[in-house]
Motif scaffolding. Structure first.
Motif, PDB file in Angstrom:
ATOM      1  N   ILE A   1       0.837  -1.233  -0.007  1.00  0.00           N
ATOM      2  CA  ILE A   1      -0.122  -0.043   0.044  1.00  0.00           C
ATOM      3  C   ILE A   1       0.709   1.157  -0.106  1.00  0.00           C
ATOM      4  O   ILE A   1       1.727   1.371   0.723  1.00  0.00           O
TER       5      ILE A   1
ATOM      6  N   TRP B   1      -2.080   3.191  -4.961  1.00  0.00           N
ATOM      7  CA  TRP B   1      -3.337   3.148  -4.553  1.00  0.00           C
ATOM      8  C   TRP B   1      -4.495   2.931  -5.768  1.00  0.00           C
ATOM      9  O   TRP B   1      -5.361   1.867  -5.643  1.00  0.00           O
TER      10      TRP B   1
ATOM     11  N   SER C   1      -3.801  -1.338  -4.824  1.00  0.00           N
ATOM     12  CA  SER C   1      -3.671  -1.418  -3.572  1.00  0.00           C
ATOM     13  C   SER C   1      -5.002  -0.974  -2.757  1.00  0.00           C
ATOM     14  O   SER C   1      -5.511  -1.552  -1.780  1.00  0.00           O
ATOM     15  N   ARG C   2      -5.737   0.102  -3.350  1.00  0.00           N
ATOM     16  CA  ARG C   2      -7.086   0.460  -2.774  1.00  0.00           C
ATOM     17  C   ARG C   2      -7.954  -0.756  -2.672  1.00  0.00           C
ATOM     18  O   ARG C   2      -8.601  -1.224  -1.611  1.00  0.00           O
TER      19      ARG C   2
ATOM     20  N   TYR D   1      -7.042  -3.360  -0.448  1.00  0.00           N
ATOM     21  CA  TYR D   1      -7.162  -2.958   1.171  1.00  0.00           C
ATOM     22  C   TYR D   1      -8.647  -2.982   1.408  1.00  0.00           C
ATOM     23  O   TYR D   1      -9.045  -3.645   2.484  1.00  0.00           O
TER      24      TYR D   1
ATOM     25  N   ARG E   1     -10.340  -5.134   4.599  1.00  0.00           N
ATOM     26  CA  ARG E   1     -11.516  -4.565   5.463  1.00  0.00           C
ATOM     27  C   ARG E   1     -12.522  -5.148   5.472  1.00  0.00           C
ATOM     28  O   ARG E   1     -13.325  -5.442   6.602  1.00  0.00           O
TER      29      ARG E   1
ATOM     30  N   ILE F   1      -4.219  -5.244   8.954  1.00  0.00           N
ATOM     31  CA  ILE F   1      -3.422  -5.137   7.798  1.00  0.00           C
ATOM     32  C   ILE F   1      -1.954  -4.464   8.168  1.00  0.00           C
ATOM     33  O   ILE F   1      -1.898  -3.559   8.918  1.00  0.00           O
TER      34      ILE F   1
ATOM     35  N   VAL G   1       1.490  -3.096   6.383  1.00  0.00           N
ATOM     36  CA  VAL G   1       1.754  -2.515   4.897  1.00  0.00           C
ATOM     37  C   VAL G   1       3.261  -2.765   4.684  1.00  0.00           C
ATOM     38  O   VAL G   1       4.089  -2.426   5.523  1.00  0.00           O
TER      39      VAL G   1
ATOM     40  N   GLN H   1      -4.597   4.778   6.990  1.00  0.00           N
ATOM     41  CA  GLN H   1      -5.813   3.983   6.652  1.00  0.00           C
ATOM     42  C   GLN H   1      -6.371   3.053   7.627  1.00  0.00           C
ATOM     43  O   GLN H   1      -5.561   2.666   8.521  1.00  0.00           O
TER      44      GLN H   1
ATOM     45  N   VAL I   1      -5.063  -0.499   9.626  1.00  0.00           N
ATOM     46  CA  VAL I   1      -3.633  -0.863   9.410  1.00  0.00           C
ATOM     47  C   VAL I   1      -2.942  -0.979  10.874  1.00  0.00           C
ATOM     48  O   VAL I   1      -3.069  -0.062  11.610  1.00  0.00           O
TER      49      VAL I   1
END
Length: 230
Positions: A134, A139, A146-147, A150, A154, A160, A162, A202, A205
């Motif tokens: 990330i 992203w 990445s987003r 992620y 979630r 998470i 990173v 974020q 994380v």
């Protein structure tokens, strides 16, 4: 460690298979076991038999000089590595090590599509955490996503870790125009700190790993959090 950082990340294959031994010399021999947490990784791509898993795991314990790992990951999981892990029931092997008390937290480091990540986390709810690449450049990068990865983590409520917050150091040396914007906003803050703080900000994380190769980088990275968390 003097600045309060106690999570150390290594892997079986790093630095020509010598990283775990270096960790023992630099960390384990110098500090009591309750002063640090240690993460290492098993590479499914290297497996040629079920027996290889125990062989590698026992070697890792010896090379690191510990009796258990705080965090243990299946390394560099993508489609081919996942297929290999399924072939040898590596998830089951790692879970057994957790049941034996030799692993505290079980996870994977992941490099592939969000769709595959969702498939894996659905099939393996026993995973305690996920390690993802990330950073603000990746992203929306269609090759890294990445987003979206992620968001999958979630969705499954996985803490998470990173990796690559500075993308191998690339985000410590940004284009002149970008550097100018950052320095205009806060001239005292390093360029690398923007990338690290982006990753750490974020939700969900639990840890941001930073690869550092000079003492200057170590001091800068730890200084970031002394400012953020006085």
């Amino acid at each position: 460690m003097e600045r309060g950082f106690t999570y150390f990340d290594t892997a079986y294959t790093y630095h020509g298979f010598k990283s775990e031994e270096a960790t023992k010399e630099a960390l384990v021999k110098r500090h009591s076991r309750d002063e640090f947490t240690l993460a290492t990784k098993l590479p499914p791509r290297m497996l040629k038999s079920v027996e290889d898993q125990d062989k590698i795991f026992n070697e890792q314990l010896e090379d690191c000089g510990v009796e258990f790992f705080d965090y243990y990951l299946l390394h560099n999981i993508g489609m081919s590595a996942y297929q290999q892990a399924c072939k040898y029931d590596t998830f089951g092997f790692a879970l057994k090590k957790k049941e034996e008390g030799k692993v505290e937290n079980l996870g994977i480091s992941f490099h592939d599509t969000p769709e595959l990540l969702d498939e894996i986390l659905t099939a393996h709810p026993e995973l305690d955490f996920i390690q993802l690449q990330i950073n603000y450049i990746d992203w929306e990068n269609p090759g890294i996503q990445s987003r979206r990865c992620y968001e999958v983590a979630r969705k499954h409520n996985k803490p998470i870790v990173v990796m690559e917050p500075c993308k191998g150091g690339n985000l410590a040396l940004v284009p002149e125009k970008a550097e100018g914007l950052m320095k205009a906003y806060n001239p005292e803050t390093s360029i690398a700190s923007w990338a690290i703080r982006f990753a750490a900000s974020q939700e969900g994380v639990m840890m941001v790993l930073s690869g550092m190769s000079t003492m200057e980088q170590v001091l800068d990275n730890t200084h970031i959090w002394q400012i953020s968390n006085p």
